[in-house]
Write an enzyme that holds these catalytic residues in place. Structure first.
Site, short mmCIF file in Angstrom:
data_model
loop_
_atom_site.label_atom_id
_atom_site.label_comp_id
_atom_site.label_asym_id
_atom_site.label_seq_id
_atom_site.Cartn_x
_atom_site.Cartn_y
_atom_site.Cartn_z
CB VAL A 271 5.73 -9.85 -11.70
CG1 VAL A 271 6.56 -10.20 -12.93
CG2 VAL A 271 5.58 -8.34 -11.57
CE LYS A 353 13.84 -2.81 -9.33
NZ LYS A 353 12.96 -3.65 -8.48
N GLY A 382 10.86 -1.82 -16.16
CA GLY A 382 9.72 -2.71 -16.37
C GLY A 382 9.60 -3.06 -17.84
N GLY A 434 -1.09 -1.07 -4.67
CA GLY A 434 -0.07 -2.05 -5.01
C GLY A 434 1.20 -1.47 -5.61
CG ASP A 448 13.42 0.42 -6.98
OD1 ASP A 448 13.25 -0.80 -7.04
OD2 ASP A 448 13.14 1.20 -7.92
CE LYS A 452 13.62 -0.03 -10.73
NZ LYS A 452 12.32 0.67 -10.70
#
Length: 597
Positions: A271, A353, A382, A434, A448, A452
């Site tokens: 990124v 996050k 995203g 990835g 994760d 969020k």
């Protein structure tokens, strides 16, 4: 069984036109995608009308004259409109890469009717319902400008005809204006490239615009705009201001001088590298400091020669830094650097996050105290602008609950399990592509998604729960027997986060594995796609897009940077440059985690 019913709310439309002065080569499609995403992230549905690449129409005319030697204009029209068809397809590809749901439509797919001279026609009709129907699945419709169709096939609209296409779309769809993106930031009293004393206008009436634009806007387009009372804006890429052409009093603009903002990027993983490419493409807006990485030698050989790397935070965070971009990931070094950036008077853009879920109150307080921007648009979804939608709805008490598929790694693995693949093989493939980290437990165990979901709770209900209180179900506990039984029943498993305000002033938030029917909108989400349902008093609003990957995430972060740049430019006094550390009013907004050092 939950049935998806689309919200009945009225759509907001933007019509954006991009001519050959901004589409000069293939690299420009990414810059135009930024401009389009800027509108879709605020909830607008966009019609993007595009011209052929610079010089392509002239080349097609010349080729047609060479081969045809004066043959029929109608056949020539078929040829020269090919530049717009090619450009529309390229624009669609650029938007797909950025994670924006898009449909590319040719005139015959919209019943876009034209009449008159085959090389200088006028648009006379559009099947509005066909266009609106495509917006059920797309945020952007890309339409080739310059031509429509009559009963005998395609005919063109004359030089500058893409302006006319944009004006007519704005009229037919009821958009509040047609915004024409040019290589100048508005209409001037004379060509500013030739006359340094030319001055820009903030507002012009139609007739004055026709006289002074010298072909910058097609005369036919101005005439139709006047007849139909369509407001036309003339602007350049990324600018917050424009020349407004309407039935109004003429208004000269104040002089503007903007300086580039210096940006410190911390991390150069997938990124961070994508974001740096966006920054390099806008040297008039941003200057890059040396990029902070753990091992500069690892990054330098294959990187753009304009990039420089350092392992020294002091060199990356030099005194004249305006904006810090945190693309490190984790909750250690990244957490402390995020706090120090705001304490030291730098705007902060982050994609972390986990840090936001832990420290949002602290970071927001630091931003307010120092008059700075805190932006974290890529943290949830995203490139899917869920937080922006919640920010618009929440102040109206228009959110009852939010649920979403918000982890691309889990979505990829669940797709593979549904196809009958073994769990270990699915995880290994996600790592190879990835999607998953070397240690995928944060994704698989729901941590994760919980981070969020906590951020979503804050934006939907103003409540920031402790992430430890969010219950979660792990993919590791999903047995092959449960998957097989769901498949036999025509169901598909998804990891779904859900939050709803309770009657005690709190919020119930959980991450769970749910077997959903094929009719559910989440069932169609594949790979890194994210989707969110906002439950509202009048129905459901569904938002989807790419939730992970270099380009969707970098797109969201760059949009945050552009927001800061525009606010910074507005805060400057007209005709004066801004000071190195001039502050703007604080904004806290959205943000992926990336191991880059």
């Amino acid at each position: 069984m939950t049935q998806y019913q689309p919200s009945s709310q009225a759509r907001r439309f933007s019509v954006l036109k991009f001519g050959s002065s901004v589409l000069r080569n293939a690299d420009d499609y990414a810059r135009v995608a930024h401009e389009i995403y800027r509108h879709t992230r605020t909830g607008e549905k966009v019609v993007a009308v595009v011209s052929a690449l610079d010089g392509e129409t002239d080349a097609l005319f010349a080729m047609g004259d060479q081969v045809g030697q004066g043959s029929s204009d109608r056949v020539l029209a078929r040829l020269v409109r090919c530049g717009e068809l090619k450009s529309a397809a390229l624009m669609g590809l650029a938007l797909e890469r950025s994670g924006v749901p898009v449909a590319v439509l040719d005139p015959h797919e919209m019943d876009l009717v034209a009449s008159g001279d085959p090389l200088d026609a006028n648009l006379s009709g559009l099947n509005r319902e066909k266009v609106l129907a495509r917006f059920d699945q797309a945020d952007v419709i890309v339409a080739p400008g310059f031509f429509g169709e009559d009963e005998n096939g395609p005919i063109t609209l004359g030089r500058g005809g893409t302006d006319l296409t944009a004006v007519m779309f704005a009229h037919w769809l009821g958009a509040d204006r047609a915004r024409l993106i040019k290589d100048v930031d508005g209409v001037y009293s004379d060509d500013p490239a030739k006359n340094p004393d030319a001055h820009r206008f903030d507002a012009l009436d139609y007739e004055a615009a026709r006289k002074v634009s010298h072909g910058l806007v097609q005369d036919k387009a101005i005439s139709r705009a006047k007849a139909l009372d369509v407001v036309v804006e003339v602007a350049s890429l990324g600018k917050a201001y424009a020349t407004r052409i309407a039935a109004q009093v003429e208004k000269p603009a104040a002089a503007r001088v903007e300086r580039p903002l210096r940006v410190a990027v911390l991390g150069h993983g997938a990124v961070g590298a994508g974001l740096c490419q966006h920054l390099l493409a806008h040297p008039n807006r941003f200057q890059l400091s040396p990029i902070l990485v753990r091992n500069p030698a690892k990054h330098s050989p294959d990187a753009d020669p304009r990039l420089h790397f350092t392992q020294d935070p002091a060199e990356a965070l030099r005194d004249d830094t305006d904006i810090v971009v945190e693309a490190l990931g984790g909750t250690g070094f990244a957490r402390s650097l995020s706090q120090s950036a705001l304490r030291d008077g730098r705007h902060l853009v982050t994609a972390n996050k986990a840090v936001i879920a832990l420290d949002l109150a602290l970071l927001s307080g630091l931003a307010r105290e120092n008059g700075l921007d805190l932006r974290y648009s890529a943290a949830v979804g995203g490139g899917t602008p869920i937080l922006e939608h919640l920010d618009e709805l929440a102040p109206k008490n228009d959110v009852l609950a939010v649920e979403g598929v918000m982890n691309g790694t889990c979505n990829f693995i669940l797709d593979a399990l549904d196809r009958g693949e073994l769990f270990a093989d699915a995880v290994a493939e996600a790592q190879r592509l990835g999607f998953a980290e070397a240690d995928p437990s944060t994704d698989l165990d729901g941590d994760d998604a919980a981070d969020k979901l906590a951020i979503i709770c804050h934006h939907a209900f103003g409540i920031m729960p402790d992430v430890r209180d969010i219950s979660r179900e792990s993919l590791s506990d999903l047995s092959p027997e449960r998957i097989a039984a769901a498949r036999e029943a025509g169901l598909v498993f998804k990891q779904v986060g859900r939050c709803v305000a309770d009657n005690t002033g709190g919020v119930d938030a959980r991450v769970e594995l749910r077997a959903l029917p094929q009719s559910h909108p989440f069932a169609a989400l594949r790979n890194e796609a994210n989707g969110f349902l906002i439950h509202r008093p009048q129905g459901l609003t569904y938002i989807k897009g790419k939730g992970a990957g270099r380009w969707p995430t970098a797109e969201a972060m760059f949009a945050d940077l552009m927001d800061v740049q525009r606010r910074h430019a507005r805060s400057a006094s007209p005709g004066k440059t801004t000071t190195t550390r001039q502050k703007t009013a604080s904004q806290d907004h959205r943000m992926p985690r990336e191991s880059a050092l």
